[in-house]
Design an enzyme around this catalytic site. Sequence first.
Site, PDB file in Angstrom:
ATOM      1  N   PRO A   1       0.794  -1.228   0.000  1.00 35.81           N
ATOM      2  CA  PRO A   1       0.000   0.000   0.000  1.00 35.81           C
ATOM      3  C   PRO A   1       0.827   1.278   0.000  1.00 35.81           C
ATOM      4  O   PRO A   1       1.875   1.361   0.645  1.00 35.81           O
ATOM      5  CB  PRO A   1      -0.815  -0.114   1.291  1.00 35.81           C
ATOM      6  CG  PRO A   1      -0.016  -0.998   2.171  1.00 35.81           C
ATOM      7  CD  PRO A   1       0.637  -1.994   1.241  1.00 35.81           C
ATOM      8  N   ASN A   2       0.301   2.242  -0.733  1.00 33.65           N
ATOM      9  CA  ASN A   2       0.805   3.620  -0.815  1.00 33.65           C
ATOM     10  C   ASN A   2       2.042   3.775  -1.680  1.00 33.65           C
ATOM     11  O   ASN A   2       2.431   4.907  -1.991  1.00 33.65           O
ATOM     12  CB  ASN A   2       1.074   4.205   0.591  1.00 33.65           C
ATOM     13  CG  ASN A   2      -0.181   4.238   1.434  1.00 33.65           C
ATOM     14  OD1 ASN A   2      -1.199   4.769   1.006  1.00 33.65           O
ATOM     15  ND2 ASN A   2      -0.154   3.633   2.612  1.00 33.65           N
TER      16      ASN A   2
ATOM     17  N   ARG B   1       6.168  12.650  -1.597  1.00 31.31           N
ATOM     18  CA  ARG B   1       6.400  13.217  -0.254  1.00 31.31           C
ATOM     19  C   ARG B   1       7.551  12.469   0.429  1.00 31.31           C
ATOM     20  O   ARG B   1       7.994  11.431  -0.061  1.00 31.31           O
ATOM     21  CB  ARG B   1       5.126  13.144   0.606  1.00 31.31           C
ATOM     22  CG  ARG B   1       4.668  11.725   0.905  1.00 31.31           C
ATOM     23  CD  ARG B   1       3.472  11.692   1.855  1.00 31.31           C
ATOM     24  NE  ARG B   1       3.000  10.330   2.037  1.00 31.31           N
ATOM     25  CZ  ARG B   1       3.472   9.455   2.923  1.00 31.31           C
ATOM     26  NH1 ARG B   1       4.440   9.804   3.747  1.00 31.31           N
ATOM     27  NH2 ARG B   1       2.996   8.231   2.994  1.00 31.31           N
TER      28      ARG B   1
ATOM     29  N   TYR C   1      12.432   8.417   1.499  1.00 31.58           N
ATOM     30  CA  TYR C   1      12.198   7.510   0.374  1.00 31.58           C
ATOM     31  C   TYR C   1      12.857   7.936  -0.941  1.00 31.58           C
ATOM     32  O   TYR C   1      12.742   7.235  -1.938  1.00 31.58           O
ATOM     33  CB  TYR C   1      10.691   7.355   0.137  1.00 31.58           C
ATOM     34  CG  TYR C   1       9.954   6.779   1.329  1.00 31.58           C
ATOM     35  CD1 TYR C   1      10.098   5.439   1.669  1.00 31.58           C
ATOM     36  CD2 TYR C   1       9.136   7.579   2.125  1.00 31.58           C
ATOM     37  CE1 TYR C   1       9.442   4.901   2.763  1.00 31.58           C
ATOM     38  CE2 TYR C   1       8.459   7.054   3.221  1.00 31.58           C
ATOM     39  CZ  TYR C   1       8.624   5.716   3.538  1.00 31.58           C
ATOM     40  OH  TYR C   1       7.968   5.183   4.615  1.00 31.58           O
TER      41      TYR C   1
ATOM     42  N   ASN D   1       7.954  -5.734  -1.606  1.00 25.53           N
ATOM     43  CA  ASN D   1       7.944  -4.642  -0.629  1.00 25.53           C
ATOM     44  C   ASN D   1       6.517  -4.582  -0.091  1.00 25.53           C
ATOM     45  O   ASN D   1       5.640  -3.961  -0.706  1.00 25.53           O
ATOM     46  CB  ASN D   1       8.348  -3.307  -1.252  1.00 25.53           C
ATOM     47  CG  ASN D   1       8.425  -2.210  -0.193  1.00 25.53           C
ATOM     48  OD1 ASN D   1       7.943  -2.378   0.938  1.00 25.53           O
ATOM     49  ND2 ASN D   1       9.020  -1.080  -0.539  1.00 25.53           N
TER      50      ASN D   1
ATOM     51  N   ALA E   1       3.376  -1.245   4.680  1.00 27.96           N
ATOM     52  CA  ALA E   1       2.816  -1.330   6.045  1.00 27.96           C
ATOM     53  C   ALA E   1       2.371  -2.747   6.422  1.00 27.96           C
ATOM     54  O   ALA E   1       2.364  -3.099   7.612  1.00 27.96           O
ATOM     55  CB  ALA E   1       1.662  -0.356   6.188  1.00 27.96           C
TER      56      ALA E   1
ATOM     57  N   GLU F   1      12.687  -9.806   0.419  1.00 27.12           N
ATOM     58  CA  GLU F   1      11.925  -8.669   0.962  1.00 27.12           C
ATOM     59  C   GLU F   1      12.760  -7.411   0.792  1.00 27.12           C
ATOM     60  O   GLU F   1      13.955  -7.411   1.095  1.00 27.12           O
ATOM     61  CB  GLU F   1      11.655  -8.928   2.450  1.00 27.12           C
ATOM     62  CG  GLU F   1      10.934  -7.789   3.157  1.00 27.12           C
ATOM     63  CD  GLU F   1      10.739  -8.070   4.650  1.00 27.12           C
ATOM     64  OE1 GLU F   1      11.200  -9.133   5.137  1.00 27.12           O
ATOM     65  OE2 GLU F   1      10.145  -7.210   5.329  1.00 27.12           O
TER      66      GLU F   1
ATOM     67  N   HIS G   1      12.881  -3.096   1.425  1.00 22.62           N
ATOM     68  CA  HIS G   1      12.360  -1.826   1.941  1.00 22.62           C
ATOM     69  C   HIS G   1      13.286  -0.724   1.466  1.00 22.62           C
ATOM     70  O   HIS G   1      14.523  -0.851   1.568  1.00 22.62           O
ATOM     71  CB  HIS G   1      12.301  -1.836   3.469  1.00 22.62           C
ATOM     72  CG  HIS G   1      11.361  -2.859   4.006  1.00 22.62           C
ATOM     73  ND1 HIS G   1      10.002  -2.658   4.041  1.00 22.62           N
ATOM     74  CD2 HIS G   1      11.579  -4.102   4.482  1.00 22.62           C
ATOM     75  CE1 HIS G   1       9.422  -3.735   4.538  1.00 22.62           C
ATOM     76  NE2 HIS G   1      10.360  -4.637   4.807  1.00 22.62           N
TER      77      HIS G   1
ATOM     78  N   ARG H   1      14.159   3.472  12.137  1.00 20.80           N
ATOM     79  CA  ARG H   1      12.937   4.275  12.257  1.00 20.80           C
ATOM     80  C   ARG H   1      12.189   3.931  13.556  1.00 20.80           C
ATOM     81  O   ARG H   1      12.719   3.284  14.441  1.00 20.80           O
ATOM     82  CB  ARG H   1      12.093   4.065  10.997  1.00 20.80           C
ATOM     83  CG  ARG H   1      12.889   4.463   9.739  1.00 20.80           C
ATOM     84  CD  ARG H   1      12.098   4.289   8.489  1.00 20.80           C
ATOM     85  NE  ARG H   1      10.921   5.128   8.508  1.00 20.80           N
ATOM     86  CZ  ARG H   1       9.883   4.977   7.693  1.00 20.80           C
ATOM     87  NH1 ARG H   1       9.912   4.016   6.782  1.00 20.80           N
ATOM     88  NH2 ARG H   1       8.853   5.766   7.761  1.00 20.80           N
TER      89      ARG H   1
HETATM   90  O1  CA2 Z   1      10.881   1.666   3.181  1.00 23.55           O
HETATM   91  C1  CA2 Z   1       9.986   1.027   2.626  1.00 23.55           C
HETATM   92  O2  CA2 Z   1      10.060   0.610   1.485  1.00 23.55           O
HETATM   93  C2  CA2 Z   1       8.678   0.774   3.381  1.00 23.55           C
HETATM   94  O3  CA2 Z   1       8.248  -0.552   3.126  1.00 23.55           O
HETATM   95  C3  CA2 Z   1       7.664   1.784   2.875  1.00 23.55           C
HETATM   96  C4  CA2 Z   1       6.347   1.796   3.658  1.00 23.55           C
HETATM   97  C5  CA2 Z   1       6.567   1.851   5.160  1.00 23.55           C
HETATM   98  O4  CA2 Z   1       5.335   1.572   5.809  1.00 23.55           O
HETATM   99  C6  CA2 Z   1       7.585   0.851   5.607  1.00 23.55           C
HETATM  100  O5  CA2 Z   1       7.885   1.116   6.952  1.00 23.55           O
HETATM  101  C7  CA2 Z   1       8.890   0.926   4.861  1.00 23.55           C
HETATM  102  C8  CA2 Z   1       5.499   2.997   3.321  1.00 23.55           C
HETATM  103  C9  CA2 Z   1       5.304   3.294   1.882  1.00 23.55           C
HETATM  104  C10 CA2 Z   1       4.838   4.713   1.743  1.00 23.55           C
HETATM  105  O6  CA2 Z   1       4.935   5.098   0.425  1.00 23.55           O
HETATM  106  C11 CA2 Z   1       5.179   6.402   0.144  1.00 23.55           C
HETATM  107  C12 CA2 Z   1       4.243   7.057  -0.596  1.00 23.55           C
HETATM  108  C13 CA2 Z   1       4.464   8.382  -0.949  1.00 23.55           C
HETATM  109  C14 CA2 Z   1       5.638   8.988  -0.597  1.00 23.55           C
HETATM  110  C15 CA2 Z   1       6.567   8.312   0.148  1.00 23.55           C
HETATM  111  C16 CA2 Z   1       6.336   7.002   0.509  1.00 23.55           C
END
Ligand code: CA2
Length: 151
Positions: A11-12, A19, A24, A73, A76, A97, A99, A106
Amino acid sequence: MEKPLFILNGPNLNRLGTREPQIYGSVTLSDIEASCRAAVPGLAVDFRQTNFEGELVDWVHEAIEKAAAIVINPAAWSFTSLALLDALKMYPGPIVEVHISNIHRREAHYHHSYVSLVATAVIAGLGAEGYPAAVRAAAAILDPTNPSAIR
Ligand code: CA2
């Protein structure tokens, strides 16, 4: 024909590049897909992203028959999803896996990934470079002539 590598994103991640560049980077998921496709010439890549947990579980089930390896990946769902863990337990091949961020640097709620319990290898903190590194790692694990592979 060789089975493809499934690269599955949770997700996301479709919003990557919009952002938190300090955590990231500023690349998009499309940029990452291109880097994965270029990582190992000749390796077929099936790259997907979903914001629906059940869809990701279904893709892992699909991978049991169709994928040579999984790069994932789970975002969450790494930290919450026993359903994803149970599905990955059924997958017989290598699981890498990845990240983007170093989850261990973190907040505490990012420190325990259920997926790591079944992953063959884990890459965290390399930024977007972690993805092509994961693809190369999966290819190396799949190479039957590679004496350093841990399966
Ligand atoms: O570091 C990673 O790849 C994560 O898997 C990314 C997840 C976070 O919950 C994990 O702790 C680590 C979050 C992805 C959020 O995606 C974004 C969307 C827009 C801008 C930045 C990140």
